[in-house]
Design an enzyme around this catalytic site. Structure first.
Site, PDB file in Angstrom:
ATOM      1  CD  GLU A  28      -2.202   2.005   0.349  1.00  0.00           C
ATOM      2  OE1 GLU A  28      -2.418   3.440   0.473  1.00  0.00           O
ATOM      3  OE2 GLU A  28      -2.914   1.260  -0.297  1.00  0.00           O
ATOM      4  NE  ARG A  63     -16.453   5.974  -0.594  1.00  0.00           N
ATOM      5  CZ  ARG A  63     -15.837   5.362  -1.389  1.00  0.00           C
ATOM      6  NH1 ARG A  63     -15.175   4.509  -1.742  1.00  0.00           N
ATOM      7  NH2 ARG A  63     -16.906   5.560  -2.635  1.00  0.00           N
ATOM      8  CB  ALA A 111     -25.038   2.361  -0.725  1.00  0.00           C
ATOM      9  NE  ARG A 161     -16.937  12.759  -3.081  1.00  0.00           N
ATOM     10  CZ  ARG A 161     -17.571  11.598  -3.741  1.00  0.00           C
ATOM     11  NH1 ARG A 161     -18.489  10.979  -3.113  1.00  0.00           N
ATOM     12  NH2 ARG A 161     -17.270  11.120  -5.032  1.00  0.00           N
ATOM     13  CG  ASP A 197     -12.314   2.327  -8.326  1.00  0.00           C
ATOM     14  OD1 ASP A 197     -13.446   2.171  -8.773  1.00  0.00           O
ATOM     15  OD2 ASP A 197     -12.324   3.469  -7.602  1.00  0.00           O
TER      16      ASP A 197
END
Length: 426
Positions: free
Chosen positions: A33, A113, A46, A194, A306
């Site tokens: 990562e 998240r 969701a 947001r 993604d």
């Protein structure tokens, strides 16, 4: 055949979900990562019935993590409701109530998240994860090995690699032979604001029904989504606007854009006015997606989430597709071991099954964005909007995960049979 080590690039939801699924099946894996810890951008996601089912099949404990964290609509009458689509200008009258049809009445089920990612990551040991490792490039290292170069100077030899490194994926650059990681990434001519609102304030300004249950307010050139997260303590807000121009800024996120947002929703109905007033200084995010790729696989390297199929959020399906990807890849790698076939064969079966569905999500999500802004085929006609909205999500939610897994395994078995036939001829 011993179970092979898999190197996962990226520790977002897709990469961690895959690591959880592989560990559950006894397959060795390592996660690299770029950040100093697990991080996710944005507040809420969701999952539909399809993704919730895939998560439990990936690892029952992962399904339990989601259920423990998920926030539902507050009203019992809204248990199966995904979104209430309403007029955003004038009175907020209902255009369509979109509901799921599964036995569990899985309406909008949202999680924060970062909390979801951290809870999911708790299912894998920390020695599986290496932080501060941003991939620069991949080269072939002789035989079946790959050499991974990270920007801190370290190098890693890998037998197989899964790119879970997001829309700016370096692994995607390798798989598709791109000059730059952002080649074939397209600005969708939309951006979003947001922000989060404390639920007591939201209830005071909007009332119990609108604040505590998922709503989408549609209007010309934009739409505003709100739904509860954090166990109902917070209302998550995403306000979308069309953009006539190309995105030319180096950053995809602008900070503190409250005044700009309020100007852009001037003239909308009272609920939307109240929502944008409650957001003090929201961030503005440009929305990009991937153009369809010819493949998700190159030899022993494959793409997931993604990195494979970045999409807009208009159908609430992006994270769910990453979880489906993780399930299929974990199961196929496990079956490849038991069948005695290569990792490459598992990746080929994965590509054949996952690419058509996930790319369809990208294209239909983009189309949904036009519908919500009343620039699609339905325009602003209530009846046409209702007709489209009531059928738009069904094919995503009603996906038979178990049956499609069987299809993928059958493809893998055919590869195994062909391999045995070739051995017999030799």
């Amino acid at each position: 055949m011993s179970k092979q080590k898999v190197v996962i690039i990226g520790g977002g939801i897709g990469g961690v979900a895959l690591a959880v699924g592989l560990r559950h099946r006894g397959i060795s894996a390592q996660v690299y990562e770029a950040g100093d810890d697990f991080t996710e951008l944005g507040a809420g996601i969701a999952l539909g019935p399809n993704a919730i089912a895939a998560l439990s099949l990936l690892d029952p404990e992962a399904g339990e993590v989601f259920e423990q964290l998920a926030t539902k609509n507050a009203f019992s009458s809204e248990e199966a409701t995904w979104i209430n689509f309403r007029h955003g200008i004038g009175e907020p009258s209902l255009i369509a109530k979109v509901q799921t049809k599964d036995d569990r009445k899985t309406g909008l089920s949202s999680v924060h998240r970062a909390r979801f990612l951290n809870s999911l990551a708790a299912l894998i040991p920390r020695d599986m994860v290496h932080f501060g490792k941003r991939l620069q490039r991949i080269t072939e290292a002789g035989g079946s090995n790959l050499r991974l170069y990270f920007d801190d100077g370290t190098q890693v030899l890998a037998a197989s690699v899964v790119g879970c490194d997001g829309v700016r994926s370096s692994v995607r650059q390798y798989v598709l032979d791109l000059k730059r990681p952002l080649d074939n990434v397209t600005y969708t001519k939309k951006y979003v604001y947001r922000g989060l609102v404390p639920m007591p304030l939201a209830v005071k300004r909007l009332g119990e029904e609108l604040a505590n249950n998922s709503q989408m307010y549609l209007g010309p050139g934009g739409h505003v989504l709100s739904y509860p997260i954090d166990g109902g303590a917070t209302m998550n807000v995403v306000a979308f606007r069309d953009d006539a121009h190309e995105w030319k800024h180096p950053s995809w996120v602008f900070k503190q854009r409250g005044n700009t947002m309020r100007d852009e929703f001037e003239g909308w109905g009272e609920p939307v006015k109240n929502i944008v007033q409650m957001l003090d200084q929201p961030d503005q995010w440009a929305l990009f997606n991937h153009e369809p790729a010819a493949t998700f696989q190159k030899g022993s390297v494959v793409l997931l989430g993604d990195a494979a199929h970045a999409t807009t959020p208009h159908q609430g399906a992006g994270a769910g597709q990453a979880i489906e990807d993780a399930l299929f890849l974990a199961e196929l790698l496990d079956r490849a071991t038991s069948l005695g076939v290569s990792t490459n064969a598992a990746f080929q079966a994965y590509d054949a099954v996952r690419r058509p569905r996930s790319q369809r999500v990208v294209s239909t999500s983009k189309a949904a964005g036009y519908t919500y802004a009343m620039t699609g085929p339905a325009g602003s006609d209530d009846e046409l909007l209702r007709e489209e909205l009531l059928q738009r999500f069904n094919w995503i939610w009603e996906y038979d995960v178990k049956r499609e897994l069987e299809v993928a395994v059958m493809q893998l078995q055919r590869v195994a049979e062909q391999t045995e036939m070739e051995k017999a001829r030799l």
